[in-house]
Design a protein around this motif. Structure first.
Motif, short mmCIF file in Angstrom:
data_model
loop_
_atom_site.label_atom_id
_atom_site.label_comp_id
_atom_site.label_asym_id
_atom_site.label_seq_id
_atom_site.Cartn_x
_atom_site.Cartn_y
_atom_site.Cartn_z
N GLU A 371 0.81 -1.20 0.00
CA GLU A 371 0.00 0.00 0.00
C GLU A 371 0.86 1.26 0.00
O GLU A 371 0.46 2.30 -0.53
N ALA A 372 2.02 1.18 0.62
CA ALA A 372 2.93 2.33 0.67
C ALA A 372 3.80 2.41 -0.58
O ALA A 372 4.68 3.27 -0.68
N GLY A 373 3.57 1.50 -1.55
CA GLY A 373 4.32 1.54 -2.79
C GLY A 373 5.65 0.83 -2.74
O GLY A 373 6.54 1.10 -3.56
N ILE A 374 5.83 -0.07 -1.78
CA ILE A 374 7.10 -0.80 -1.63
C ILE A 374 6.83 -2.28 -1.85
O ILE A 374 6.09 -2.91 -1.08
N ASP A 375 7.41 -2.84 -2.89
CA ASP A 375 7.22 -4.25 -3.22
C ASP A 375 8.32 -5.08 -2.56
O ASP A 375 9.50 -4.94 -2.87
N ILE A 376 7.92 -5.94 -1.64
CA ILE A 376 8.90 -6.81 -0.97
C ILE A 376 8.69 -8.26 -1.35
O ILE A 376 9.06 -9.18 -0.62
N GLY A 377 8.04 -8.47 -2.52
CA GLY A 377 7.89 -9.82 -3.03
C GLY A 377 6.56 -10.44 -2.64
O GLY A 377 5.73 -9.82 -1.98
N PRO A 378 6.35 -11.69 -3.05
CA PRO A 378 5.09 -12.38 -2.73
C PRO A 378 4.96 -12.59 -1.23
O PRO A 378 5.94 -12.71 -0.51
N THR A 379 3.71 -12.63 -0.78
CA THR A 379 3.44 -12.75 0.66
C THR A 379 3.99 -14.05 1.21
O THR A 379 3.71 -15.13 0.69
N GLY A 380 4.79 -13.94 2.25
CA GLY A 380 5.35 -15.12 2.91
C GLY A 380 4.95 -15.16 4.37
O GLY A 380 3.81 -14.85 4.73
N ASN A 381 5.90 -15.48 5.24
CA ASN A 381 5.62 -15.54 6.67
C ASN A 381 6.73 -14.82 7.43
O ASN A 381 7.56 -14.14 6.84
#
Length: 453
Positions: A371-381
């Motif tokens: 939402e803040a425009g920062i892509d940290i990859g696919p959702t993990g844990n």
């Protein structure tokens, strides 16, 4: 003359008493109107408070519904995990049984191989096999014996290779299943903890709803009392108005009777008196008209003057400033879910979960960064999050850093640091909330891991 004076005195007394009653009744009526106005204001305030409490209750009821759904989902996942654990345990038992059988076979083969090894050593290594070959009676017998010895030697080697391969395969499978069992047990522990927290939250919300209902009932009772008071005041006003009309009617009748008697006795004098009164009344009306005209002129003059003054004093209202827009920050973008979200294990991975505020801790972190425009990859844990970015010391901790906590396992919970010793995250007992990590529960669970994305 004496009778005329007495008549005038009686008439004056009757009119005076009537006026006195009229003034007193009017004063009481005005007092009642003031009281009713105050009561009406209190009734309106009570209605506003009732509406506010009902709106809050409605929101809490919706939240409890979401909590119930979350509890159901988490319970289902607990049951699924239990079934998976049972299946894995069954596989482990099967493997253990196979290992027992295999060990028995290996033990027998080991004894045989050891015996052969001793024999080889006693007879000079391969002497026994050589004797078998040399003891042949013909060429065809020699070929058969060589083939037999080669087969035996190859069989021994294949046996050892199969034993080692089977043992390694079973050990690998057993290790993998045991690792999976440990992971499932951790998951079950987390789910059980979350369900317990959600149940506690449901109880707390239920208590709050009961409190709101009690307050709402108290306001309903207050409103009822105020309405009764208002009705009583209205009835009292009507009674006073009736009494006023009765007094005025009685005074009017008394005056009329006395005037009629006087007119009958002295008709001519009465006519003269009426003429005099008529002239006096005309004079009064004329004076009143003059006064009203003067007052009206003055009022118009004052009104014109006030309008001119208002025109002189009027200034242009400043133009409204345009609304300023700004992008959401990773530390504030989730604030909209505070108070209207629930913790669901595995939540935040679908649009349905996001629309309905259903997150687990890691799902919320991934969503907030996107939402803040920062892509940290696919959702993990939490395990994947702790290995992203760069680890920094707690003394360098800044808003937006990830902070980790040891809950049901090491690094089992994650949140986003917002500053001043607090972090935002999806907590089991509250859903999305800002929590204090400087003292209390989260201070005890904070393990010092800080990751900067």
């Amino acid at each position: 003359m004496k009778r005329k004076s007495m008549l005038a005195l009686n008439l004056a007394l009757v009119l005076g008493v009537g006026s006195l009653y009229s003034v007193t009744g009017t004063a009481k009526a005005e007092s009642i109107d003031e009281q009713r106005a105050k009561v009406q204001v209190e009734i309106q305030e009570a209605n506003k408070e009732i509406n506010r409490l009902q709106n809050e209750k409605s929101k809490l009821v919706d939240r409890i519904v979401n909590l119930n759904l979350a509890i159901t989902d988490n319970n289902n996942k607990v049951e699924e995990t239990k079934k998976a654990i049972a299946a894995t345990t069954k596989d482990i038992k099967k493997l253990e049984s196979e290992i027992v059988v295999l060990k028995e076979r290996i033990t027998k083969r080991t004894s045989l191989l050891e015996e052969r090894a001793r024999s080889f050593q006693e007879n000079g290594g391969k002497t026994e096999y050589l004797s078998v070959v040399l003891g042949s009676t013909s060429f065809s017998d020699l070929i058969g014996r060589v083939h037999a010895v080669t087969t035996i030697v190859q069989a021994d080697q294949d046996l050892i290779k199969e034993f080692e391969a089977d043992k390694k395969s079973l050990e690998t499978k057993q290790t993998a299943v045991q690792d999976k069992l440990a992971e499932l047990e951790d998951t079950q522990g987390e789910l059980a903890e979350m369900v317990s927290q959600l149940k506690d939250q449901k109880v707390q919300q239920g208590e709050l709803v009961a409190k709101l209902e009690k307050e709402a009932q108290a306001n309903f009772n207050k409103k009822g009392e105020l309405e009764q008071k208002d009705q009583a005041l209205a009835a009292e006003k009507i009674r006073l108005e009736i009494e006023k009309r009765e007094r005025e009617e009685a005074a009017r009748k008394a005056a009329a009777e006395k005037a009629a008697k006087e007119a009958a006795r002295k008709e001519s004098k009465a006519n003269e008196t009426k003429s005099t009164k008529r002239a006096s009344l005309n004079t009064d009306n004329s004076n009143k008209s003059v006064s009203e005209s003067a007052a009206g002129n003055k009022s118009n003059s004052d009104s014109s003057r006030n309008e001119r003054e208002n025109d002189n004093n009027r200034t242009e209202a400043p133009a409204p400033k345009p609304a300023q827009s700004s992008g959401g920050s990773v530390v504030t973008v989730g604030n909209k879910y505070i108070g209207n979200s629930v913790y669901v294990f595995g939540g935040g991975r679908s649009q349905y979960d996001i629309d309905n505020g259903r997150f687990d801790c890691s799902g919320f972190v991934y969503w907030a960064f996107r939402e803040a425009g920062i892509d940290i990859g696919p959702t993990g844990n939490t395990d994947t999050l702790k290995n992203k970015g760069t680890r920094v010391s707690t003394s360098e901790m800044q808003p937006g850093d990830l902070v980790f906590f040891d809950t049901y396992k090491k690094d089992g919970h994650v949140g986003i640091y917002v500053g001043n010793g607090k972090f935002i995250g999806s907590q089991g007992s509250t859903g999305v909330a800002i929590a204090n990590m400087s003292s209390g529960y989260w201070a005890e669970k904070f393990n010092g891991r800080v990751v900067r994305i």
